[in-house]
Design an enzyme around this catalytic site. Structure first.
Site, PDB file in Angstrom:
ATOM      1  N   ASP A   1       0.820  -1.205   0.000  1.00 36.62           N
ATOM      2  CA  ASP A   1       0.000   0.000   0.000  1.00 36.62           C
ATOM      3  C   ASP A   1       0.860   1.262   0.000  1.00 36.62           C
ATOM      4  O   ASP A   1       1.924   1.301   0.607  1.00 36.62           O
ATOM      5  CB  ASP A   1      -0.890  -0.014   1.249  1.00 36.62           C
ATOM      6  CG  ASP A   1      -1.815   1.179   1.328  1.00 36.62           C
ATOM      7  OD1 ASP A   1      -2.648   1.330   0.419  1.00 36.62           O
ATOM      8  OD2 ASP A   1      -1.698   1.954   2.290  1.00 36.62           O
TER       9      ASP A   1
ATOM     10  N   GLU B   1       0.998  -0.499  -5.196  1.00 35.80           N
ATOM     11  CA  GLU B   1       0.027   0.569  -5.420  1.00 35.80           C
ATOM     12  C   GLU B   1       0.845   1.853  -5.511  1.00 35.80           C
ATOM     13  O   GLU B   1       1.208   2.452  -4.495  1.00 35.80           O
ATOM     14  CB  GLU B   1      -0.973   0.650  -4.268  1.00 35.80           C
ATOM     15  CG  GLU B   1      -2.109   1.623  -4.563  1.00 35.80           C
ATOM     16  CD  GLU B   1      -2.444   2.550  -3.410  1.00 35.80           C
ATOM     17  OE1 GLU B   1      -3.353   3.373  -3.590  1.00 35.80           O
ATOM     18  OE2 GLU B   1      -1.802   2.468  -2.352  1.00 35.80           O
TER      19      GLU B   1
END
Length: 715
Positions: A390, A443
């Site tokens: 993330d 990401e």
């Protein structure tokens, strides 16, 4: 505490110390001879001390106490056991190279020198005292102070008789002399808020049944295989109304989710963070337990069962992993030992401006080791097949979301976070080294170069990168009213300019259906009628599945949920009674089926030779675009033709590279998907004559708001 050889005039003596606040007497009992040695009570608080007469060598012993009520207790003294960590363990940890340090730090149930108990170890280099506290000692930090292992910063203690299910924390007197009560950074299990105690746990009794999957995964090359990921938030996928509207637990989820994923044809599931976190509203992205599946849905073994069950049905499991930041909760990592231990001391480096969280100090060896060990633990212990990392962009840049003067340049004067970059390269290499076939996904939303390049070529070493640019542009294009789309045609085609700069996975994630952005179906700009919006959404998904790259879709989007996602509710499964929603679901199922069945599509997801425009911009005024997906053989060729306006077109001609029959394999306008049904009767045959720069073409019916997919079948 314990036995100590002390130099005195004339030689050595053996001194014993023990703190027993509820005792009136305290004896040392030799385990071999049963000989007792009475200690003297030094103060009313309960400190006992004494010399063991005639002894100069440390021996195995137990403690015998008697209280004011005449009750007698006899038990092992924690301080008669040698440390459970070796010098090699602490050396490698301080170096940042103890890859599986989670097996040493934390709480581990074991038989030590024939005695059952739990070995505790924690890193707190600046603490003045660290104690294990819990129900077993009345949460009294004076009872079980830990031992410091040299200059390593590690404190450890083996507590006999402590087993699975025991709640505990660490009580620290910090460098600032304040008393802190902290949960275990390496804990395997936690109790629920507000107490957030760590729980001693042991997962070694779980018997895995996914050996075939693990062997198969090690040989898999996901770059050339179909990869269609179903992203979900476990707590809001489906709930149990008859039981207080609670979410499904791990074991209930296993059969329900597996059945649905198989029906829909997805290859993987991706769980939003399941590591322990105190606040439901963070969706799991503010982690306090980096080694522990959240307690919300069951015990660690229950989570293992879920992963195991998915694997037995050939479904891969990816989890969101959050090494970019951590919350400021007082019980967790923040200022752990009275100093900024895990985070940077300077807020210009250590504080995340967007989320009010703290940023890891990636340049500190032990912090880097903590995160690497976390990544490997999910793969080692829980058989996870991949980590979606993330907020990578926020890790790469020191000035991320900061104004001038709010950040500190690196040692070369640049904006790159060198420590974070080195960490990402290392963790990607190590996951691939220890777990062949595991996938690392980034990401990452910037133009940082080489995210998916191998580290030996100075890349970051990820396998895939979320295609955020394509997602944003394509959604933006479909959000325009059809009459205006011609003025934004480049938003549809621009992505191909950088498509081969990285290995991409095309994604519509949870981030696109929250915070007032609307659901996927309500974003569509084709009027106010749900049927028109559904037609637009079917166009979008067909365009997505035929576009190069792996696929990822967030739960609920596959059937066009009409409301935004809510973490504390359930998906709107009742909408499937309506064709506008059921049709979208059926189309996604069939798109997955085609992606699986025709292997050339996945094989050339990242091959520049696998894509060619037929006519990208020639019909921009009509909002029509077309492209080819190519393979090794002519019969691997697909022609994709999209019409993003409501204008129905007959005898629309498309140039194709091969003469013969082109089978219609997907018509997003088909009746079965809720469309009006016009199409091409199964396919079209070529006519000679130049069109779109090619020597032959096919005349097709191109309904409004539709994407048609044709496969070359031969002469």
């Amino acid at each position: 505490m314990g036995l100590h050889c002390v130099e005195v005039i004339g030689g050595e003596v053996l001194v014993a110390r023990s703190f027993q606040p509820n005792a009136t007497t305290c004896d040392i009992v030799d385990v071999k001879t049963d000989e007792r040695f009475r200690l003297k009570k030094l103060c009313r608080e309960g400190m006992f001390e004494g010399v063991i007469p005639g002894r100069t060598e440390i021996f195995n012993y137990r403690i015998r106490t008697e209280n004011a009520n005449g009750e007698v207790f006899q038990f092992w003294d924690p301080y008669c056991f040698l440390p459970s960590l070796t010098e090699d363990d602490t050396y490698l940890f301080n170096q940042g190279n103890h890859h599986h340090v989670y097996e040493k730090l934390g709480a581990h149930v074991k038989h030590y020198e024939g005695v059952m108990g739990t070995a505790f170890a924690v890193w707190a280099p600046s603490a003045k005292r660290v104690s294990v506290v819990g129900e077993f000692n009345g949460w009294d930090g004076r009872r079980c102070p830990m031992r410091r292992l040299g200059s390593s910063g590690v404190w450890e203690l083996f507590l006999p008789g402590i087993g699975v299910g025991t709640k505990y924390k660490y009580e620290l007197i910090g460098a600032d002399n304040s008393l802190r009560l902290k949960s275990d950074p390496y804990a395997s299990y936690f109790e629920s808020p507000p107490h957030n105690a760590s729980i001693v746990w042991d997962t070694s009794d779980y018997k895995w049944s996914d050996g075939d999957w693990i062997k198969q995964r090690a040989k898999a090359n996901w770059e050339t295989r179909p990869m269609s990921v179903y992203e979900l938030h476990l707590g809001s996928w489906k709930r149990v109304p008859e039981d207080g509207n609670r979410p499904l637990n791990y074991r209930e989820m296993a059969s329900e989710l597996t059945r649905y994923v198989l029906e829909m044809g997805f290859t993987h599931v991706e769980f939003m963070p399941l590591a322990e976190h105190p606040f439901d509203g963070s969706w799991g992205y503010q982690v306090t337990g980096f080694f522990a599946p959240t307690h919300r849905y069951g015990a660690p073994q229950d989570f293992m069962y879920l992963v195991d069950y998915l694997h037995q049905h050939n479904i891969g499991v990816i989890i969101d992993w959050v090494p970019a930041h951590f919350p400021k909760d007082a019980f967790a990592l923040a200022e752990f030992d009275g100093t900024c231990l895990y985070e940077h001391e300077d807020p210009r480096l250590g504080e995340h401006m967007d989320w009010g969280t703290l940023i890891f100090n990636y340049s500190r060896h032990e912090v880097r080791n903590f995160l690497i060990s976390s990544a490997l633990a999910w793969c080692d212990k829980f058989h996870i097949d991949g980590l979606r990392v993330d907020a990578v962009a926020s890790m790469l840049y020191l000035d991320y979301s900061r104004e001038e003067g709010e950040w500190i340049p690196n040692e070369y004067g640049g904006r790159e976070n060198i420590g974070a970059i080195d960490f990402l390269r290392q963790v990607n290499d190590l996951v691939h080294q220890y777990h062949p076939g595991a996938i690392m996904l980034a990401e990452e939303s910037t133009s940082f170069g080489g995210v998916t390049k191998p580290t030996k070529e100075w890349g970051l070493g990820f396998d895939l990168k979320w295609n955020m640019g394509w997602m944003h542009d394509t959604l933006q294009y479909l959000s325009h009213e059809p009459v205006h789309r011609k003025f934004h045609h480049s938003e549809l085609t621009f992505g191909m300019l950088y498509q081969n700069s990285e290995r991409f996975i095309t994604v519509f994630s949870h981030d696109e259906v929250v915070h007032g952005k609307g659901s996927m179906i309500t974003k569509m700009g084709a009027g106010y009628e749900m049927s028109k919006k559904a037609a637009d959404l079917r166009c979008l998904y067909t365009w997505m599945w035929l576009w190069p790259g792996k696929k990822c879709l967030f739960m609920g989007c596959e059937f066009g949920q009409s409301s935004e996602w809510r973490y504390d509710g359930s998906l709107q499964w009742d909408l499937l009674q309506y064709m506008d929603h059921q049709g979208v679901q059926l189309l996604v199922r069939d798109l997955n089926g085609i992606y699986h069945h025709y292997e050339s599509l996945a094989r050339h997801d990242h091959d520049p030779k696998g894509f060619e425009w037929i006519n990208a911009d020639g019909y921009w005024e009509n909002s029509i675009s077309s492209f080819l997906r190519l393979g090794e053989k002519p019969t691997d060729t697909f022609a994709v033709v999209a019409n993003f306006t409501p204008v129905h077109r007959e005898e629309f001609r498309v140039g194709v590279p091969f003469s013969g029959h082109w089978k219609e394999v997907i018509n997003s306008n088909a009746n079965v998907y809720g469309g009006e049904g016009s199409g091409n009767g199964g396919g079209a045959k070529t006519d000679p004559g130049e069109w779109d720069g090619r020597e032959q073409s096919i005349p097709i019916t191109l309904p409004g708001h539709s994407v048609m997919v044709f496969k070359y079948e031969g002469k």
